[in-house]
Design a protein around this motif. Sequence first.
Motif, short mmCIF file in Angstrom:
data_model
loop_
_atom_site.label_atom_id
_atom_site.label_comp_id
_atom_site.label_asym_id
_atom_site.label_seq_id
_atom_site.Cartn_x
_atom_site.Cartn_y
_atom_site.Cartn_z
N PHE A 1 0.83 -1.21 0.00
CA PHE A 1 0.00 0.00 0.00
C PHE A 1 0.87 1.26 0.00
O PHE A 1 0.60 2.23 -0.72
CB PHE A 1 -0.92 0.00 1.22
CG PHE A 1 -1.76 1.25 1.35
CD1 PHE A 1 -2.96 1.35 0.68
CD2 PHE A 1 -1.32 2.31 2.12
CE1 PHE A 1 -3.72 2.48 0.79
CE2 PHE A 1 -2.08 3.45 2.23
CZ PHE A 1 -3.28 3.54 1.57
N SER A 2 1.94 1.23 0.82
CA SER A 2 2.82 2.39 0.88
C SER A 2 3.50 2.64 -0.45
O SER A 2 3.63 3.78 -0.90
CB SER A 2 3.86 2.19 1.99
OG SER A 2 3.24 2.00 3.24
N VAL A 3 3.92 1.55 -1.09
CA VAL A 3 4.58 1.69 -2.40
C VAL A 3 3.61 2.27 -3.42
O VAL A 3 3.96 3.15 -4.21
CB VAL A 3 5.13 0.33 -2.87
CG1 VAL A 3 5.61 0.42 -4.31
CG2 VAL A 3 6.27 -0.10 -1.97
N LYS A 4 2.36 1.78 -3.39
CA LYS A 4 1.38 2.32 -4.32
C LYS A 4 1.12 3.79 -4.07
O LYS A 4 1.00 4.59 -5.00
CB LYS A 4 0.08 1.52 -4.22
CG LYS A 4 0.15 0.12 -4.79
CD LYS A 4 -1.19 -0.58 -4.69
CE LYS A 4 -1.13 -1.97 -5.32
NZ LYS A 4 -2.43 -2.67 -5.23
N SER A 5 1.02 4.15 -2.79
CA SER A 5 0.79 5.56 -2.46
C SER A 5 1.97 6.42 -2.90
O SER A 5 1.79 7.49 -3.48
CB SER A 5 0.55 5.72 -0.95
OG SER A 5 -0.59 5.01 -0.55
#
Length: 796
Positions: free
Chosen positions: A319-323
């Motif tokens: 999720f962090s990478v996508k954000s």
Amino acid sequence: MLNKHVISYGIEVLFLTTILVSGLRFVDAYAHLRNHQEDFKLKSTLNELAVELAIEAVSSRSQRTHHLDRYAEKQFEFEQILQKLPTTDQRESKLNPLLKQFMENVTNYIQLSTMLKTSLKFVAQFDLENTGMSNAQRTQTLDIIATVSALENSISIDKKEQIKKQLLLKLETLPDIHHTNNALWYMFKIHTKFIADNLLRSDQFLDPIQKTEFNTVLTNELSRLNSFQEHHYWNMVFYGFSFVASIFGLLLTSILRQSFQLHLANHKARKSAQAKARFLANMSHEIRTPMNGIMGLSDILLNTELTSRQRSHLEKIKFSVKSLTTIINDILDFSKIESENLNLEIVEFDLSDLLDNIKAMLSNSASEKGLEFVIDCDKKLQPTYQGDPVRIGQILLNLTSNAIKFTPKGSVILQLVPVEQQSHQDIVAFSVIDTGIGIAQDQIDTLFQRFTQAESSTTRKYGGTGLGLSICKMLTELMGGNIVAKSELGKGSEFCVTLPLSHSQGNLIESSPASFKGEQLLIIEDNIITQEITQKFAEDAGLNVTVASLAKEGLSKLDESFYSFILIDWVLPDMHGYEVVEYARHHSPNSHILVFTSYDKENIEVEKEIAILTKPILREDLIHALKESQVRKENGKHNDINTELDIDSQSDNEAESTAIKLDSPIHSDEPNNISSTLKVLIADDNDINLFVAQEILMELNVEVTTAENGKIAVERILNNAFDLVLMDIQMPEMDGIEATIKIREHFSPHQLPIYALTANVLEDEVRSYEKAGMNGHLGKPFEADEIIELVGSYIR
């Protein structure tokens, strides 16, 4: 050079003259066109009304009701048009006698027809039983009634003349009857005589109505007006084109005359743009390469066997990478940022999930610097809102990471409070408060400019491009909010973002858990800010709280009283957290012990019944940990899930519970209670999307069929029976909307439900799905429990 300037200005004068002349001619042609159009409209309406009046008059005898009302209405409209005609100065004098004659004929005809209609009705409905006539007289009367009917229905004029003579003769031979009802008999003879005398006369009025010259004159006039309209229309087009072309020529001449002076400036601008493009290209390559590695490794690990805790961490990383990828894409698309042409989504999001993601991404950074990172969310805020969580998270991530970066020691507080609460939305203030290096007052105004920091030495010491705050300001303003900064050099800063957030439907604030009401909680924490925030969270849950800043102070309070819950910081200035925990376990064995820390939980070794919370804690973290500690204490033994409990955030708990829900029907030996009769078609051109949805549904014993595009989906639906369709929107050959329209030609929404399975979730796009005939939509990326709930609603 002088001659060139003279020629240039001479051309401009010529263009100006052309603009003036063509403009005046255009206005004149437009005025004439409007006049002719108005006159044409009025006379067309007059012509139509004349035809309607004639039809109404002709049909007056055959109609049974309301013919006079309709005739009066048409006559009133006709007279209104006549009154408007003189205002246009287009009414021809030769129309006057024709109009007068036409109206007289129509009026006379309808009046006579109305009277004849009454007489015909009286004769046709004459009551023979109450006249006292003999059978012979009744036969003679019936013969007269039949003759009247023949006269009425006859078409030929000669035939009508013959029938009229016969009728008059029969009336003369008809004897008088002296009876009590002789008045009725007398009326019969009068009506019959009136019919014989006037039926042919009414037809004499009808002929001029049908053959009037009025319509012919009007038709010729309309033809003439139409020619005038066409003439003035093309005049208007010609002069309008000349006007526009002259303006364009004038502008072009001016631009060409100024092109030489702008050449150098354009050359410099192109060089600057090329430099920006090279910079962005290099940044894109350098940042995307490691991000791609992180994303790929996360996907690989997620496909292996993992504990729920490991899976939760990996999902947070993903999720962090996508954000971060979303943020980087916006930053690298510099032209998009400069034009402020960013699209915002309005979706429902969980506020605690948003804060938990900020916590997961920044808590380690704060811990490594020895900072106290605190998140303070006011309990008056709604649990969920409608807005753009990615952009809000981007703003908070930027501001909070800046605060951690520029704070050597002390604390960073992320505070959320409602500034104003309305029936449909809240005005929420997101404040980031730090005890960092601060900013001089004369430099605050430049903070939100692109590529700008407070001073150049800041960049050398702390790094950064100086673009983050400008992005925060732009995104805040796009969402209808504002951002302000307050700071004092050497004492810290406060950045406050105020945003309007709409309420979600059915959104209610949960009350404090009743199970903790009256319970005693001892908090041993040396940081005053964390101590105050935790105390506030606990008191909101109904607990009676006692605080201690040192371990010895807390242990002395433990000796004095009993506490249902003991919350111990792992790092205390006068004693190690492990020692405090062991003392509490032995001296208060009936208490529920919890530990919270800024460090990695893997490095903390405590008994399994002790729950561990990671700072900064959220209200949901504390409540869940208190409940879990009760369960652990009561059970006395712990399974793997309990041992690996992740109290990082509310979203972790939800992720674990979701995993448990999914694992139960999939891996349990118990028979699945969901019927296997449901047949579902999934249409998607992406193999990974098909695989994910298919695997989830097949685990539920649902019969799944796939289609790579809309065309194949339509063919399979027409040739097979399905109970539910999940339809992607953007597909090759035939998209989801077109496919749905074709399917709806054969199946109604009730017969075959169709749901959009798409990443396009904007409001106008959702409306287009409903208009095409879809029952609803499920936005990508979707959670497993969402698609289970959707399919399950049709299984049950």
